[in-house]
Design a protein around this motif. Structure first.
Motif, PDB file in Angstrom:
ATOM      1  N   UNK A  19      20.083 116.170  12.490  1.00 57.69           N
ATOM      2  CA  UNK A  19      20.519 115.108  13.389  1.00 57.69           C
ATOM      3  C   UNK A  19      19.686 115.148  14.666  1.00 57.69           C
ATOM      4  N   UNK A  20      19.265 113.976  15.105  1.00 57.90           N
ATOM      5  CA  UNK A  20      18.556 113.841  16.380  1.00 57.90           C
ATOM      6  C   UNK A  20      19.225 112.727  17.164  1.00 57.90           C
ATOM      7  N   UNK A  21      19.514 112.995  18.427  1.00 64.65           N
ATOM      8  CA  UNK A  21      20.114 111.983  19.307  1.00 64.65           C
ATOM      9  C   UNK A  21      19.250 111.862  20.552  1.00 64.65           C
ATOM     10  N   UNK A  22      19.022 110.623  20.990  1.00 68.83           N
ATOM     11  CA  UNK A  22      18.287 110.390  22.221  1.00 68.83           C
ATOM     12  C   UNK A  22      18.821 109.145  22.902  1.00 68.83           C
ATOM     13  N   UNK A  23      18.569 109.028  24.191  1.00 69.25           N
ATOM     14  CA  UNK A  23      19.121 107.943  25.003  1.00 69.25           C
ATOM     15  C   UNK A  23      18.088 106.880  25.309  1.00 69.25           C
ATOM     16  N   UNK A  24      18.547 105.644  25.293  1.00 65.04           N
ATOM     17  CA  UNK A  24      17.752 104.496  25.709  1.00 65.04           C
ATOM     18  C   UNK A  24      17.855 104.425  27.222  1.00 65.04           C
ATOM     19  N   UNK A  25      16.723 104.416  27.912  1.00 63.78           N
ATOM     20  CA  UNK A  25      16.748 104.507  29.371  1.00 63.78           C
ATOM     21  C   UNK A  25      16.983 103.170  30.070  1.00 63.78           C
ATOM     22  N   UNK A  26      16.988 102.088  29.331  1.00 60.89           N
ATOM     23  CA  UNK A  26      17.161 100.769  29.941  1.00 60.89           C
ATOM     24  C   UNK A  26      18.591 100.273  29.937  1.00 60.89           C
ATOM     25  N   UNK A  27      19.554 101.169  29.835  1.00 58.57           N
ATOM     26  CA  UNK A  27      20.960 100.755  29.763  1.00 58.57           C
ATOM     27  C   UNK A  27      21.347 100.513  28.318  1.00 58.57           C
ATOM     28  N   UNK A  28      21.894  99.337  28.038  1.00 55.49           N
ATOM     29  CA  UNK A  28      22.255  98.985  26.662  1.00 55.49           C
ATOM     30  C   UNK A  28      21.056  98.411  25.930  1.00 55.49           C
ATOM     31  N   UNK A  29      20.832  98.834  24.702  1.00 56.17           N
ATOM     32  CA  UNK A  29      19.687  98.359  23.932  1.00 56.17           C
ATOM     33  C   UNK A  29      20.012  97.007  23.297  1.00 56.17           C
ATOM     34  N   UNK A  31      20.216  93.875  20.737  1.00 59.71           N
ATOM     35  CA  UNK A  31      20.448  93.869  19.293  1.00 59.71           C
ATOM     36  C   UNK A  31      19.156  93.746  18.493  1.00 59.71           C
ATOM     37  N   UNK A  32      18.217  92.922  18.952  1.00 56.97           N
ATOM     38  CA  UNK A  32      16.977  92.757  18.190  1.00 56.97           C
ATOM     39  C   UNK A  32      16.147  94.037  18.186  1.00 56.97           C
ATOM     40  N   UNK A  33      16.197  94.794  19.272  1.00 59.30           N
ATOM     41  CA  UNK A  33      15.473  96.073  19.320  1.00 59.30           C
ATOM     42  C   UNK A  33      16.165  97.130  18.453  1.00 59.30           C
ATOM     43  N   UNK A  34      17.482  97.091  18.412  1.00 58.70           N
ATOM     44  CA  UNK A  34      18.224  97.998  17.529  1.00 58.70           C
ATOM     45  C   UNK A  34      17.805  97.782  16.087  1.00 58.70           C
ATOM     46  N   UNK A  35      17.816  96.515  15.698  1.00 59.10           N
ATOM     47  CA  UNK A  35      17.485  96.159  14.321  1.00 59.10           C
ATOM     48  C   UNK A  35      16.048  96.564  13.984  1.00 59.10           C
ATOM     49  N   UNK A  36      15.116  96.298  14.895  1.00 53.89           N
ATOM     50  CA  UNK A  36      13.716  96.658  14.654  1.00 53.89           C
ATOM     51  C   UNK A  36      13.558  98.167  14.489  1.00 53.89           C
ATOM     52  N   UNK A  37      14.216  98.941  15.352  1.00 51.92           N
ATOM     53  CA  UNK A  37      14.112 100.396  15.272  1.00 51.92           C
ATOM     54  C   UNK A  37      14.740 100.917  13.982  1.00 51.92           C
ATOM     55  N   UNK A  61      24.669 103.880  28.759  1.00 52.80           N
ATOM     56  CA  UNK A  61      23.326 104.054  28.223  1.00 52.80           C
ATOM     57  C   UNK A  61      23.463 104.267  26.729  1.00 52.80           C
ATOM     58  N   UNK A  62      22.782 103.457  25.958  1.00 51.61           N
ATOM     59  CA  UNK A  62      22.884 103.553  24.513  1.00 51.61           C
ATOM     60  C   UNK A  62      22.252 104.854  24.023  1.00 51.61           C
ATOM     61  N   UNK A  63      22.981 105.579  23.213  1.00 52.04           N
ATOM     62  CA  UNK A  63      22.442 106.761  22.541  1.00 52.04           C
ATOM     63  C   UNK A  63      22.208 106.391  21.087  1.00 52.04           C
ATOM     64  N   UNK A  64      21.042 106.734  20.585  1.00 48.55           N
ATOM     65  CA  UNK A  64      20.698 106.508  19.187  1.00 48.55           C
ATOM     66  C   UNK A  64      20.808 107.839  18.475  1.00 48.55           C
ATOM     67  N   UNK A  65      21.489 107.843  17.343  1.00 49.93           N
ATOM     68  CA  UNK A  65      21.626 109.058  16.548  1.00 49.93           C
ATOM     69  C   UNK A  65      21.064 108.810  15.158  1.00 49.93           C
ATOM     70  N   UNK A  66      20.127 109.638  14.759  1.00 50.50           N
ATOM     71  CA  UNK A  66      19.561 109.601  13.419  1.00 50.50           C
ATOM     72  C   UNK A  66      20.026 110.853  12.694  1.00 50.50           C
ATOM     73  N   UNK A  67      20.693 110.660  11.561  1.00 50.65           N
ATOM     74  CA  UNK A  67      21.122 111.775  10.718  1.00 50.65           C
ATOM     75  C   UNK A  67      20.596 111.523   9.317  1.00 50.65           C
ATOM     76  N   UNK A  68      20.193 112.595   8.660  1.00 50.36           N
ATOM     77  CA  UNK A  68      19.674 112.455   7.302  1.00 50.36           C
ATOM     78  C   UNK A  68      19.663 113.803   6.601  1.00 50.36           C
ATOM     79  N   UNK A  93       7.523 100.331  17.004  1.00 54.48           N
ATOM     80  CA  UNK A  93       8.333  99.219  17.520  1.00 54.48           C
ATOM     81  C   UNK A  93       8.086  98.955  19.000  1.00 54.48           C
ATOM     82  N   UNK A  94       7.230  99.758  19.622  1.00 58.78           N
ATOM     83  CA  UNK A  94       6.946  99.586  21.042  1.00 58.78           C
ATOM     84  C   UNK A  94       8.063 100.064  21.952  1.00 58.78           C
ATOM     85  N   UNK A  95       8.952 100.925  21.429  1.00 56.73           N
ATOM     86  CA  UNK A  95      10.120 101.390  22.193  1.00 56.73           C
ATOM     87  C   UNK A  95       9.981 102.813  22.719  1.00 56.73           C
ATOM     88  N   UNK A  96       8.873 103.474  22.423  1.00 58.58           N
ATOM     89  CA  UNK A  96       8.731 104.883  22.784  1.00 58.58           C
ATOM     90  C   UNK A  96       8.985 105.131  24.265  1.00 58.58           C
TER      91      UNK A  96
END
Length: 111
Positions: A19-29, A31-37, A61-68, A93-96
């Motif tokens: 599992x990896x979790x990281x935060x989006x620094x621009x507040x709430x991410x 929807x179109x960027x969520x989908x692209x990522x 601040x939106x946190x993204x969690x990837x689990x696999x 996606x240009x979101x780094x």
């Protein structure tokens, strides 16, 4: 004079749940960027990761969690492979630059 031991090529390692979790620094991410990522993570993960879950929190601040699930020779190698995949998806996606990539929370456990 002894060479360092290398596992046989047929050795597939063991299964891990990482599992990896990281935060989006621009507040709430948005929807179109969520989908692209999420789409890019799934595309890059095909054949590498199993039982993928990409989730987004709805906090200030939106946190993204990837689990696999992933097969690797060690838990560290499992995390490195997943971390690299996530970084590649963020770059594609240009979101780094919009994520706190140095403040990731990492977790791994044997399946």
């Amino acid at each position: 004079m002894s060479a360092q031991w290398e596992p046989p090529a047929v050795f597939a390692g063991r299964g891990y749940r990482a599992t990896i979790q990281l935060s989006y620094t621009g507040g709430g991410i948005p929807a179109d960027r969520r989908e692209a990522l999420e789409n890019e993570v799934r595309n890059l993960a095909a054949g590498v990761l199993d039982r993928i879950s990409v989730s987004f929190s709805e906090d200030l601040y939106t946190a993204v969690t990837l689990s696999a699930s992933i097969r690797a020779a060690s838990p560290l190698k499992a995390l490195v492979r997943m971390d690299t995949l996530l970084d590649d998806a963020l770059m594609a996606t240009g979101l780094f630059e919009n994520f706190d990539v140095t403040g990731k929370t990492l977790g791994v456990a044997p399946l």
